[in-house]
Design a protein around this motif. Sequence first.
Motif, short mmCIF file in Angstrom:
data_model
loop_
_atom_site.label_atom_id
_atom_site.label_comp_id
_atom_site.label_asym_id
_atom_site.label_seq_id
_atom_site.Cartn_x
_atom_site.Cartn_y
_atom_site.Cartn_z
N SER A 117 0.83 -1.20 0.00
CA SER A 117 0.00 0.00 0.00
C SER A 117 0.87 1.26 0.00
CB SER A 117 -0.91 0.02 1.22
OG SER A 117 -1.60 1.26 1.31
N HIS A 118 0.36 2.28 -0.69
CA HIS A 118 0.97 3.61 -0.68
C HIS A 118 -0.09 4.62 -0.25
CE1 HIS A 118 4.45 5.95 -1.53
NE2 HIS A 118 4.08 6.47 -2.68
N ARG A 147 -9.03 -7.28 -3.15
CA ARG A 147 -8.78 -7.53 -4.58
C ARG A 147 -7.78 -8.64 -4.80
NH1 ARG A 147 -11.96 -4.42 -8.24
NH2 ARG A 147 -10.84 -5.84 -9.62
N LEU A 148 -6.78 -8.73 -3.94
CA LEU A 148 -5.70 -9.70 -4.16
C LEU A 148 -5.93 -11.04 -3.49
CD1 LEU A 148 -2.66 -7.28 -3.64
CD2 LEU A 148 -3.78 -7.89 -5.79
N GLY A 149 -6.80 -11.06 -2.51
CA GLY A 149 -7.07 -12.30 -1.80
C GLY A 149 -5.92 -12.75 -0.92
N LYS A 150 -5.15 -11.81 -0.42
CA LYS A 150 -4.02 -12.14 0.46
C LYS A 150 -3.70 -10.96 1.35
CE LYS A 150 -1.33 -12.87 -3.09
NZ LYS A 150 -0.14 -13.15 -3.95
N GLU A 151 -2.93 -11.22 2.40
CA GLU A 151 -2.52 -10.16 3.31
C GLU A 151 -1.61 -9.15 2.59
OE1 GLU A 151 -3.09 -9.47 6.68
OE2 GLU A 151 -4.74 -10.90 6.47
N VAL A 152 -1.72 -7.91 3.00
CA VAL A 152 -0.84 -6.85 2.49
C VAL A 152 -0.13 -6.23 3.69
CG1 VAL A 152 -0.73 -4.61 1.31
CG2 VAL A 152 -2.30 -6.39 0.48
N PRO A 153 1.07 -6.71 4.02
CA PRO A 153 1.78 -6.23 5.21
C PRO A 153 2.78 -5.11 4.93
CG PRO A 153 2.86 -8.20 4.41
CD PRO A 153 1.72 -7.91 3.45
N LEU A 154 2.87 -4.66 3.67
CA LEU A 154 3.88 -3.68 3.28
C LEU A 154 3.26 -2.31 3.05
CD1 LEU A 154 5.71 -5.81 0.55
CD2 LEU A 154 6.07 -5.86 3.01
N PHE A 155 3.94 -1.27 3.54
CA PHE A 155 3.47 0.09 3.33
C PHE A 155 4.66 1.00 3.03
CE2 PHE A 155 2.13 4.38 4.35
CZ PHE A 155 0.84 4.43 3.84
N ARG A 172 -0.41 -0.55 14.08
CA ARG A 172 -1.67 -0.94 14.72
C ARG A 172 -2.63 -1.60 13.75
NH1 ARG A 172 -1.40 4.02 17.50
NH2 ARG A 172 -2.87 4.97 16.05
N VAL A 173 -2.65 -1.13 12.49
CA VAL A 173 -3.60 -1.72 11.55
C VAL A 173 -3.06 -2.96 10.86
CG1 VAL A 173 -4.68 0.53 11.18
CG2 VAL A 173 -2.94 -0.27 9.57
N GLY A 174 -1.82 -3.36 11.17
CA GLY A 174 -1.34 -4.65 10.69
C GLY A 174 -0.20 -4.64 9.69
N TYR A 175 0.34 -3.46 9.36
CA TYR A 175 1.53 -3.45 8.51
C TYR A 175 2.74 -3.88 9.33
CZ TYR A 175 -1.26 -0.66 5.25
OH TYR A 175 -2.24 -0.21 4.40
N THR A 176 3.63 -4.62 8.71
CA THR A 176 4.82 -5.11 9.42
C THR A 176 6.13 -4.58 8.84
OG1 THR A 176 4.83 -7.09 8.01
CG2 THR A 176 3.70 -7.25 10.14
N HIS A 177 6.10 -4.09 7.59
CA HIS A 177 7.29 -3.58 6.92
C HIS A 177 6.96 -2.20 6.35
CE1 HIS A 177 7.76 -7.90 7.02
NE2 HIS A 177 9.05 -7.78 6.76
N LEU A 178 7.64 -1.17 6.83
CA LEU A 178 7.36 0.21 6.45
C LEU A 178 8.57 0.78 5.73
CD1 LEU A 178 5.79 1.39 9.85
CD2 LEU A 178 4.65 0.30 7.90
N LEU A 193 11.40 -0.37 9.95
CA LEU A 193 11.64 0.67 8.95
C LEU A 193 12.71 0.23 7.97
CD1 LEU A 193 11.74 3.91 11.14
CD2 LEU A 193 9.88 3.17 9.64
N TYR A 194 12.47 0.48 6.68
CA TYR A 194 13.42 0.07 5.65
C TYR A 194 13.74 1.25 4.73
CZ TYR A 194 12.06 -4.38 7.50
OH TYR A 194 11.81 -5.40 8.36
N SER A 195 15.03 1.52 4.62
CA SER A 195 15.49 2.64 3.81
C SER A 195 15.61 2.24 2.35
CB SER A 195 16.85 3.13 4.32
OG SER A 195 16.76 3.58 5.65
N ARG A 196 15.36 3.20 1.46
CA ARG A 196 15.50 2.95 0.02
C ARG A 196 16.22 4.14 -0.61
NH1 ARG A 196 9.54 2.18 -2.16
NH2 ARG A 196 9.23 4.04 -0.90
#
Length: 241
Positions: A117-118, A147-155, A172-178, A193-196
């Motif tokens: 998600s963005h 829509r995807l039928g699967k968990e979305v843990p990335l933001f 809190r809403v369930g994201y695990t990788h930000l 937190l992940y740097s890019r």
Amino acid sequence: MIVLNYHQLVEDSPSNAWCLTHEAFDAHLALCGDMLISPQTFIDRCTHPNADHNREILLTFDDGFLSDYTHVYNRYVTAGRIPGFMSFIPVDFVGAAGRMNWAMIEEISRGGGVIGSHGMAHADLTTVSDVELDRELKVSKSMLEDRLGKEVPLFAFPYGRFSRRVWDAALRVGYTHLFTIQLGYHRGFEPFLYSRLCLTNSMDTEYMRQHLLDPDTKRGLAWKLSTKLGLYKPLMHRRYR
């Protein structure tokens, strides 16, 4: 691991700083070579910060541009030339001019890409109300999962901007990788937190070569000194308290 961040890819004449040509992207891939890893490999390994994966590179793309599907997925993933990528979608933009539609996003998700998600409308989450922040995080996650039928843990934070309030709400809403867009290796000052490196068309091939050799080479003196003295993490906690 090194995480690279792209936006739109075009044949020629980029329309803005974050728009790169196909030729530039090809040059980057040539430098990455066999160091590219799949999104699932990244997810599996990034929880082990002491492991030596410095020669591994993950590709990510923001904003749901059509080139994620027409160029990156169809030209590279389906041909087996890259092992996949992450695509971060602002849900309100799906189907707009120049953006992917749901069928394309679903195909990428089935075919080797990982969708994150963005947010809904690519808002600066540090400036919105608590109600709007909850909608940006929760509704975008729910719609993608439906829509995807699967968990979305990335933001991925729009504009790379975040605060403790924002990341607490995301967790809190369930994201695990930000994901943000700071320079350096993938690990941030918090384990989630992940740097890019956000690529722009002012960064030539030599810039990329140097980044792959040493992702911290472009960081400023303050970062280098605070890291050497062991102060970077507490200073960041103080900044985002």
